[in-house]
Design a protein around this motif. Structure first.
Motif, PDB file in Angstrom:
ATOM      1  N   GLU A  16       0.831  -1.211   0.000  1.00 64.62           N
ATOM      2  CA  GLU A  16       0.000   0.000   0.000  1.00 64.62           C
ATOM      3  C   GLU A  16       0.865   1.260   0.000  1.00 64.62           C
ATOM      4  N   ALA A  17       1.837   1.264   0.881  1.00 69.93           N
ATOM      5  CA  ALA A  17       2.731   2.429   0.954  1.00 69.93           C
ATOM      6  C   ALA A  17       3.515   2.583  -0.350  1.00 69.93           C
ATOM      7  N   PHE A  18       3.854   1.442  -0.921  1.00 64.14           N
ATOM      8  CA  PHE A  18       4.637   1.442  -2.151  1.00 64.14           C
ATOM      9  C   PHE A  18       3.873   2.138  -3.281  1.00 64.14           C
TER      10      PHE A  18
ATOM     11  N   ALA B  91       1.162   4.060  -2.983  1.00 62.42           N
ATOM     12  CA  ALA B  91       0.848   5.441  -2.600  1.00 62.42           C
ATOM     13  C   ALA B  91       2.026   6.355  -2.870  1.00 62.42           C
ATOM     14  N   ALA B  92       3.204   5.859  -2.533  1.00 68.93           N
ATOM     15  CA  ALA B  92       4.410   6.673  -2.721  1.00 68.93           C
ATOM     16  C   ALA B  92       4.611   7.026  -4.194  1.00 68.93           C
ATOM     17  N   GLY B  93       4.263   6.105  -5.085  1.00 73.78           N
ATOM     18  CA  GLY B  93       4.429   6.333  -6.512  1.00 73.78           C
ATOM     19  C   GLY B  93       3.543   7.452  -7.032  1.00 73.78           C
ATOM     20  N   ASN B  94       2.466   7.773  -6.322  1.00 76.50           N
ATOM     21  CA  ASN B  94       1.538   8.803  -6.782  1.00 76.50           C
ATOM     22  C   ASN B  94       1.794  10.180  -6.170  1.00 76.50           C
ATOM     23  N   GLU B  95       2.696  10.208  -5.219  1.00 79.63           N
ATOM     24  CA  GLU B  95       2.970  11.487  -4.562  1.00 79.63           C
ATOM     25  C   GLU B  95       4.049  12.257  -5.311  1.00 79.63           C
ATOM     26  N   VAL B  96       4.003  13.564  -5.181  1.00 78.48           N
ATOM     27  CA  VAL B  96       5.078  14.384  -5.728  1.00 78.48           C
ATOM     28  C   VAL B  96       5.849  14.977  -4.559  1.00 78.48           C
ATOM     29  N   ASN B  97       7.140  14.651  -4.529  1.00 73.05           N
ATOM     30  CA  ASN B  97       7.974  15.147  -3.437  1.00 73.05           C
ATOM     31  C   ASN B  97       8.178  16.658  -3.625  1.00 73.05           C
ATOM     32  N   GLU B  98       7.806  17.420  -2.596  1.00 72.17           N
ATOM     33  CA  GLU B  98       7.877  18.872  -2.690  1.00 72.17           C
ATOM     34  C   GLU B  98       9.324  19.355  -2.906  1.00 72.17           C
ATOM     35  N   ALA B  99      10.217  18.690  -2.204  1.00 71.07           N
ATOM     36  CA  ALA B  99      11.633  19.068  -2.361  1.00 71.07           C
ATOM     37  C   ALA B  99      12.094  18.811  -3.783  1.00 71.07           C
ATOM     38  N   ARG B 100      11.588  17.711  -4.348  1.00 67.21           N
ATOM     39  CA  ARG B 100      11.932  17.374  -5.738  1.00 67.21           C
ATOM     40  C   ARG B 100      11.413  18.444  -6.695  1.00 67.21           C
ATOM     41  N   ARG B 101      10.188  18.906  -6.417  1.00 70.03           N
ATOM     42  CA  ARG B 101       9.596  19.943  -7.265  1.00 70.03           C
ATOM     43  C   ARG B 101      10.457  21.224  -7.241  1.00 70.03           C
TER      44      ARG B 101
END
Lengths: 465, 159
Positions: A310-312, A314-324
């Protein structure tokens, strides 16, 4: 009958008998041979030594050493080839002297045998060494490597039989690689090589030799100073040993990777410029650590990282703010990722400096070189350079665009200074009497730093130039 | 560089001299009174930098000429050495003079650098025979000539 032929060829009786005995009884000790010859061990050694230099006898690297010889038929073939080449050289020399016309010269051949144990021999004279190369080319199954240094291509082309054997080997599919140190005077000789032979240029490798498959290595021990001489003083060690050949190949493969393609390297002489690929170091340290830190992830992956589906997902759909934020295109973002733009620009500057020094290589006098280099640098609008001779000769650097505190400003000054650094180091690096030192300037100085050119045993009169 | 002795003659009369020229004649500096002129001293016959200095003056000669400025080169050593040096340079549109015993160099306060060799120094002299500008140089001959050109433009006010 065979013995008579060998005597006719110039060998003495003991040498002839040594070939006859060793040809049918390989791997004999010198003492055993001496007994068979009914002579002393010293006399046997002397005969073996001469036959080794001629490339007829080889010796194993055992203790005691075991000697083997070409069989009598091969030995005569080998000597005939040698004599032909010597005669060819004599004719050529005679014709050059009398008519100033270049003659051709032939060569000889012999056969090599399968290798069980490590064997070695010292070959003397270029004639014998290139005869061995001819044999190696004829016996090569997969790969033949030629380390030709600065003038080896000239020697190869002056041995038509060896050259033909190398080209023939290439034609039958043997991979032939040549590492050379290009010289403007020898470039034309590379046209004599078969098209499939790959040639690369290396500044790092000056040694000469050949490697056949993973079986045999010829390593030059001495080469005549005069590159266009006969090579009477040339000497090489030939080693038939799989482990030795393999270790040699490993070393050569590393050099080959960093060597420059022939057509690229030859531009130094045809276009008077360096076109070699520029390989940059972009930074040091752990780039994984840099990026995890930049992304705000504290933990590094390890073998115990739990797998939670589940976490795996979910993580794929998030955008890391620091990355942005890293996409904002600031230089400081690259720094965060471990990419050192200043270091890269300095390396580019070093390369530019290297090319400037190369284009000024015809200037013999160091002061003239410095004059030209400094004039170019100022003419390019990079800043101002001053020289001084107190307390020792140095060049003071004043940059038009000195370092700024702004972390997002492109540090072009690194390149500007790198040009000076590269030009000086390229010009003087090979002179052991000269040391280049980059020194930060005093606070009250107008310049940021200066380069001191220390010259041992300097003649102060040179400064009057 | 700790070589500023030559600048002490700025504003003073330029010392006159008579020296043998590379064409064998005697050159009298007083013949140029009333004109702008550059007198450059080089330190050694046959050195690459001194040769380049002479050639750079030659390359820029038209600029000097258009400024109404004559050029005179002075080197140390004998007339024969001067001739040898000149033969390596080729034709020059200005005279080279032999300062055999360096008396003229001394009169212009040109120091012996590190006690061993004379500095290369150039003097811009005005029509009133006063020294207007001095530049000491060891290397970078082209830059030196550029400095002299800039100085002529500055001190002569374009006249």
């Amino acid at each position: 009958m065979w013995e008579e032929l060998l005597v006719e060829s110039g060998l003495n009786n003991r040498e002839v008998q040594s070939i006859m005995i060793l040809g049918s009884n390989p791997k004999m000790k010198a003492s055993e041979l001496a007994k068979e010859l009914n002579t002393t061990r010293l006399d046997a050694y002397n005969s073996l030594s001469r036959l080794q230099e001629m490339g007829i006898v080889t010796v194993t690297a055992d203790r005691p050493m075991l000697f083997s010889s070409l069989d009598v038929h091969q030995a005569i073939e080998h000597i005939i080839g040698m004599r032909k080449q010597q005669l060819g050289q004599l004719v050529e020399g005679y014709e050059e002297l009398s008519k100033n016309v270049t003659a051709k010269k032939p060569e000889k051949s012999s056969r090599s045998k399968s290798v069980d144990d490590p064997r070695f021999a010292v070959l003397k004279e270029r004639t014998h060494i290139y005869s061995r190369l001819k044999m190696m080319a004829e016996d090569a199954d997969e790969r033949l490597i030629l380390l030709l240094g600065q003038y080896g291509i000239l020697h190869l082309c002056r041995n038509p039989d060896a050259l033909e054997a190398v080209n023939t080997a290439a034609l039958r599919g043997v991979v032939i690689q040549i590492i050379t140190h290009l010289d403007s005077r020898t470039i034309r000789f590379f046209k004599e090589l078969h098209d499939s032979i790959e040639v690369r240029h290396s500044n790092e490798l000056e040694s000469l030799g050949f490697v056949r498959d993973n079986n045999e290595v010829v390593q030059y021990l001495n080469i005549e100073d005069n590159p266009v001489g006969r090579g009477k003083d040339d000497a090489a060690l030939t080693i038939e040993s799989v482990p030795f050949a393999e270790s040699h190949l490993n070393l050569i493969d590393t050099i080959w990777e960093n060597a420059v393609n022939f057509n690229t390297a030859v531009a130094r002489y045809t276009d008077n410029q360096i076109n070699d690929p520029l390989k940059l170091t972009i930074g040091e340290g752990s780039f994984l650590k840099n990026i995890t830190s930049a992304l705000g992830i504290d933990e590094l992956p390890d073998e115990d990282t739990p797998f939670d589906p589940e976490a795996f997902f979910a993580a794929g759909n998030e955008v890391n703010e620091a990355r942005r934020k890293l996409t904002e295109g600031k230089l400081s973002n690259l720094k965060v990722l471990g990419i050192d733009i200043g270091l890269m620009l300095r390396q580019i500057g070093n390369r530019v400096g290297q090319e400037i020094a190369f284009s000024l290589r015809g200037i013999e006098h160091d002061i003239e070189f410095l004059d030209e280099m400094m004039d170019w640098w100022e003419y390019a609008g990079l800043g101002s350079l001053e020289y001084d001779v107190d307390p020792s000769f140095h060049v003071r650097v004043g940059l038009h665009h000195p370092p700024l505190d702004d972390v997002d400003a492109l540090p072009m000054w690194e390149m500007d200074d790198g040009i000076i650094e590269g030009a000086l180091s390229n010009r003087f690096a090979k002179d052991s009497n000269i040391v280049i030192q980059r020194v930060a300037a005093d606070e009250d100085s107008e310049s940021l730093w200066h380069y001191i050119i220390h010259r041992h045993n300097s003649d102060t009169l040179e400064l009057s130039d | 560089m700790a070589i500023h002795m030559t600048s002490s003659i700025i504003g003073q009369n330029a010392p006159d001299f008579i020296l043998q020229s590379d064409d064998g004649t005697m050159f009298d500096s007083s013949s140029l009174h009333g004109e702008w002129r550059v007198i450059f001293f080089y330190s050694r016959n046959n050195s690459p930098t001194c040769k380049r200095g002479c050639l750079t003056f030659k390359e820029q000669y038209e600029l000097f000429k258009s400024s109404g400025c004559s050029i005179i080169g002075i080197g140390p050593g004998t007339y024969e050495k001067l001739k040898d040096f000149k033969s390596t340079i080729g034709d020059l549109p200005f005279p080279l003079l032999a300062d055999v015993d360096r008396k003229v160099g001394v009169s212009y306060n040109i120091p012996m650098h590190l006690g061993q060799f004379p500095t290369k120094s150039s003097f811009v002299v005005g029509p009133d025979n006063k020294v207007k500008y001095v530049y000491d140089w060891l290397f970078r001959p082209r830059r030196h000539v550029a400095k002299i050109l800039a100085a002529i433009s500055s001190v002569s006010g374009g006249n």
